[in-house]
Design an enzyme around this catalytic site. Structure first.
Site, PDB file in Angstrom:
ATOM      1  N   ALA A 251      -2.830 -32.032 -31.540  1.00 45.80           N
ATOM      2  CA  ALA A 251      -2.624 -33.486 -31.633  1.00 45.80           C
ATOM      3  C   ALA A 251      -1.886 -34.113 -30.452  1.00 45.80           C
ATOM      4  O   ALA A 251      -1.461 -35.250 -30.528  1.00 45.80           O
ATOM      5  CB  ALA A 251      -1.927 -33.871 -32.934  1.00 45.80           C
ATOM      6  N   ALA A 252      -1.752 -33.378 -29.343  1.00 48.30           N
ATOM      7  CA  ALA A 252      -1.136 -33.992 -28.153  1.00 48.30           C
ATOM      8  C   ALA A 252      -1.944 -35.223 -27.745  1.00 48.30           C
ATOM      9  O   ALA A 252      -1.391 -36.284 -27.441  1.00 48.30           O
ATOM     10  CB  ALA A 252      -1.098 -32.991 -26.998  1.00 48.30           C
ATOM     11  N   GLY A 253      -3.265 -35.067 -27.757  1.00 55.01           N
ATOM     12  CA  GLY A 253      -4.138 -36.179 -27.403  1.00 55.01           C
ATOM     13  C   GLY A 253      -3.993 -37.327 -28.405  1.00 55.01           C
ATOM     14  O   GLY A 253      -4.040 -38.500 -28.031  1.00 55.01           O
ATOM     15  N   ASP A 254      -3.819 -36.982 -29.674  1.00 52.69           N
ATOM     16  CA  ASP A 254      -3.678 -38.027 -30.706  1.00 52.69           C
ATOM     17  C   ASP A 254      -2.386 -38.816 -30.501  1.00 52.69           C
ATOM     18  O   ASP A 254      -2.376 -40.042 -30.613  1.00 52.69           O
ATOM     19  CB  ASP A 254      -3.685 -37.398 -32.106  1.00 52.69           C
ATOM     20  CG  ASP A 254      -5.039 -36.796 -32.439  1.00 52.69           C
ATOM     21  OD1 ASP A 254      -6.033 -37.208 -31.822  1.00 52.69           O
ATOM     22  OD2 ASP A 254      -5.082 -35.908 -33.312  1.00 52.69           O
TER      23      ASP A 254
HETATM   24  P1  ATP Z   1      -5.361 -31.814 -28.360  1.00 51.27           P
HETATM   25  O1  ATP Z   1      -6.838 -31.615 -28.492  1.00 51.27           O
HETATM   26  O2  ATP Z   1      -4.555 -30.545 -28.316  1.00 51.27           O
HETATM   27  O3  ATP Z   1      -4.817 -32.818 -29.308  1.00 51.27           O
HETATM   28  P2  ATP Z   1      -6.116 -33.050 -25.937  1.00 51.27           P
HETATM   29  O4  ATP Z   1      -6.866 -31.961 -25.261  1.00 51.27           O
HETATM   30  O5  ATP Z   1      -6.879 -34.164 -26.529  1.00 51.27           O
HETATM   31  O6  ATP Z   1      -5.080 -32.468 -26.952  1.00 51.27           O
HETATM   32  P3  ATP Z   1      -4.433 -33.084 -23.662  1.00 51.27           P
HETATM   33  O7  ATP Z   1      -5.062 -33.664 -22.468  1.00 51.27           O
HETATM   34  O8  ATP Z   1      -4.304 -31.610 -23.739  1.00 51.27           O
HETATM   35  O9  ATP Z   1      -5.138 -33.713 -24.908  1.00 51.27           O
HETATM   36  O10 ATP Z   1      -2.974 -33.696 -23.836  1.00 51.27           O
HETATM   37  C1  ATP Z   1      -2.764 -35.078 -24.016  1.00 51.27           C
HETATM   38  C2  ATP Z   1      -1.496 -35.467 -23.340  1.00 51.27           C
HETATM   39  O11 ATP Z   1      -0.406 -34.752 -23.938  1.00 51.27           O
HETATM   40  C3  ATP Z   1      -1.431 -35.091 -21.874  1.00 51.27           C
HETATM   41  O12 ATP Z   1      -2.083 -36.041 -21.058  1.00 51.27           O
HETATM   42  C4  ATP Z   1       0.077 -35.064 -21.665  1.00 51.27           C
HETATM   43  O13 ATP Z   1       0.568 -36.386 -21.617  1.00 51.27           O
HETATM   44  C5  ATP Z   1       0.552 -34.407 -22.961  1.00 51.27           C
HETATM   45  N1  ATP Z   1       0.589 -32.944 -22.859  1.00 51.27           N
HETATM   46  C6  ATP Z   1      -0.281 -32.046 -23.359  1.00 51.27           C
HETATM   47  N2  ATP Z   1       0.050 -30.781 -23.057  1.00 51.27           N
HETATM   48  C7  ATP Z   1       1.191 -30.870 -22.336  1.00 51.27           C
HETATM   49  C8  ATP Z   1       2.070 -29.913 -21.724  1.00 51.27           C
HETATM   50  N3  ATP Z   1       1.827 -28.601 -21.794  1.00 51.27           N
HETATM   51  N4  ATP Z   1       3.147 -30.391 -21.060  1.00 51.27           N
HETATM   52  C9  ATP Z   1       3.418 -31.715 -20.988  1.00 51.27           C
HETATM   53  N5  ATP Z   1       2.637 -32.652 -21.544  1.00 51.27           N
HETATM   54  C10 ATP Z   1       1.541 -32.252 -22.212  1.00 51.27           C
END
Ligand code: ATP
Length: 304
Positions: A251-254
Site C-alpha cells: 500500500a505504499a502506492g495507495d
Molecule cells: P505497492 O504496490 O507496494 O502499494 P507501488 O508499487 O504502487 O506500491 P511504489 O512506487 O513502490 O508504489 O511506492 C510508492 C511511493 O512510496 C514511492 O514513490 C515512494 O514515495 C514511497 N516508497 C515506496 N517504497 C519506498 C522505500 N523503500 N523508501 C522510501 N519510500 C518508498
C-alpha cells in the site's frame, strides 16, 4: 481557500496477510509466520490515507451483503469517510485479498474481487451533488474498466479533476485516458501502459511523455525507493524518496495517491502535494499493513 471534496471510486477488500521467509512455488506449501487481517482494497486504502490527512472524503464502492462488507463499511466510517454512496450486492461476496510478505518487505497479492467487479452507476443524477467543479475524483483499476471510463467521462463533464492510479497494471484505451487529468502509475504499470521497459528516471521520463500524449496532462511515476518522477508539459522533475528502512511496502502506492489528492484538495501546489505524498508514503513503508500504515497529519514532519 475552500477545501475541495475527494471522491474515491474504487475497491474495498479484506486483506489476509501472512508473513513468510519464502514465497511458495506452485504446488508447494510453506509454513509462514504471523497472520494479520486488515481492511484493504486500493480504493479504500487511498480513501483512508486521504481522510487521515484531514481531507473531506466520500467513497463510492460496492461490497457483499456479508460480514466482511459490513466490517469494511464500518471501518471506513470510523475513519471519517462518507459511506452513503456504498452499495451492497445481494449475490456477490465482498472483495478479499490474500497477501504474503517476506523478510525483505516484498509482497505477493491475489485478489478475489467479488462485489467490486459489479460496481457500476445506473443513475448518475445521484452523484450530481457530490461530483462537481469542487471535486477531485480518484480511481484505480480494481473495479470494471467500463465503470472507470464512464465515471471519468462523467466527472470531467461535471468539471471535476480526474486522477487515475492505473493499478493493478492494465493496458488502457484512449477512450479512458482522454478523460484523465493526472495519472499515477508505478514503473511496472507505466511499462504496461506504454509497452516500453521502465527501470529508471530516464526510461520513466520517456514513457511518461508517451502516456501524456494519450491524454493526461500530468504523469507521476512512483518508483519505490527511487522516489517519484513528475512529467508535465514536456518537463520532468525528480523527487527523491525518503531515506528509511522499509518494513512492509504494501500500500505504499495507495498512501502516496491518497496523500497526493488530500494535499491537492487543501490547495497545496502540485510540487508541494507530491513532496508531502512522498513523505507520507515513506512513513507508511516503515510500518506493517495497508490502511493501518497510513500516517495521520500530525506525524508528517514537513510543511510549506
Ligand atoms: P505497492 O504496490 O507496494 O502499494 P507501488 O508499487 O504502487 O506500491 P511504489 O512506487 O513502490 O508504489 O511506492 C510508492 C511511493 O512510496 C514511492 O514513490 C515512494 O514515495 C514511497 N516508497 C515506496 N517504497 C519506498 C522505500 N523503500 N523508501 C522510501 N519510500 C518508498
Amino acid at each position: 481557500m475552500k477545501q475541495k471534496k475527494i471522491i474515491v471510486i474504487g475497491s474495498s477488500n479484506t486483506d489476509m496477510v501472512v508473513k513468510t521467509s519464502n514465497f511458495p512455488k506452485p504446488g508447494e506449501t510453506v509454513l509462514g509466520g504471523e497472520f494479520l487481517m486488515n481492511p484493504g482494497g486500493k480504493g479504500a486504502n487511498q480513501a483512508v490515507a486521504a481522510a487521515r490527512l484531514g481531507a473531506n472524503v466520500s467513497f463510492v464502492g460496492r461490497v457483499g451483503n456479508d460480514l466482511f462488507g459490513k466490517e469494511a463499511v464500518a471501518h471506513l466510517q470510523e475513519e471519517g469517510i462518507d459511506v452513503t454512496h456504498i452499495e451492497y450486492d445481494a449475490k456477490l461476496s465482498s472483495g478479499i485479498a490474500l497477501i504474503t510478505v517476506d523478510q525483505k518487505a516484498e509482497n505477493t497479492i491475489v485478489v478475489a474481487s467479488g462485489a467490486n467487479n459489479a460496481l457500476h452507476v445506473d443513475d448518475y443524477s445521484k452523484l450530481d451533488a457530490l461530483i462537481d467543479a469542487d471535486a477531485i475524483v480518484l480511481m484505480q483499476l480494481e473495479i470494471p474498466l467500463e465503470t472507470v471510463r464512464q465515471m471519468a467521462q462523467y466527472a470531467k463533464s461535471r468539471g471535476a479533476l480526474v486522477v487515475l492510479n492505473p493499478a493493478p497494471a492494465a493496458e488502457l484505451a484512449a477512450d479512458i485516458l482522454q478523460f484523465v487529468d493526472i495519472i499515477t502509475p508505478n514503473e511496472h504499470e507505466i511499462s504496461t501502459l506504454t509497452q516500453t521497459e521502465v527501470t529508471d528516471a530516464e526510461t520513466a521520463g520517456k514513457a511518461a511523455s508517451l502516456l501524456a500524449a494519450k491524454g493526461p496532462a500530468i504523469v507521476l511515476v512512483t518508483m519505490g525507493s527511487k522516489g517519484v518522477l513528475l512529467f508535465q508539459e514536456n518537463n520532468q522533475h525528480a523527487f527523491a524518496a525518503e531515506k528509511i528502512v522499509a518494513v512492509d511496502t504494501t500500500a505504499a502506492g495507495d498512501v502516496f495517491n491518497g496523500a497526493f489528492v488530500a494535499f491537492l484538495s487543501k490547495g497545496y501546489s502540485l510540487h508541494q502535494a507530491i513532496a508531502l505524498a512522498n513523505h507520507a508514503a515513506g512513513i507508511s513503508v516503515t510500518r506493517n499493513g495497508a490502511q493501518s500504515s497510513a500516517p495521520f497529519l500530525h506525524e508528517l514532519s514537513i510543511d510549506f
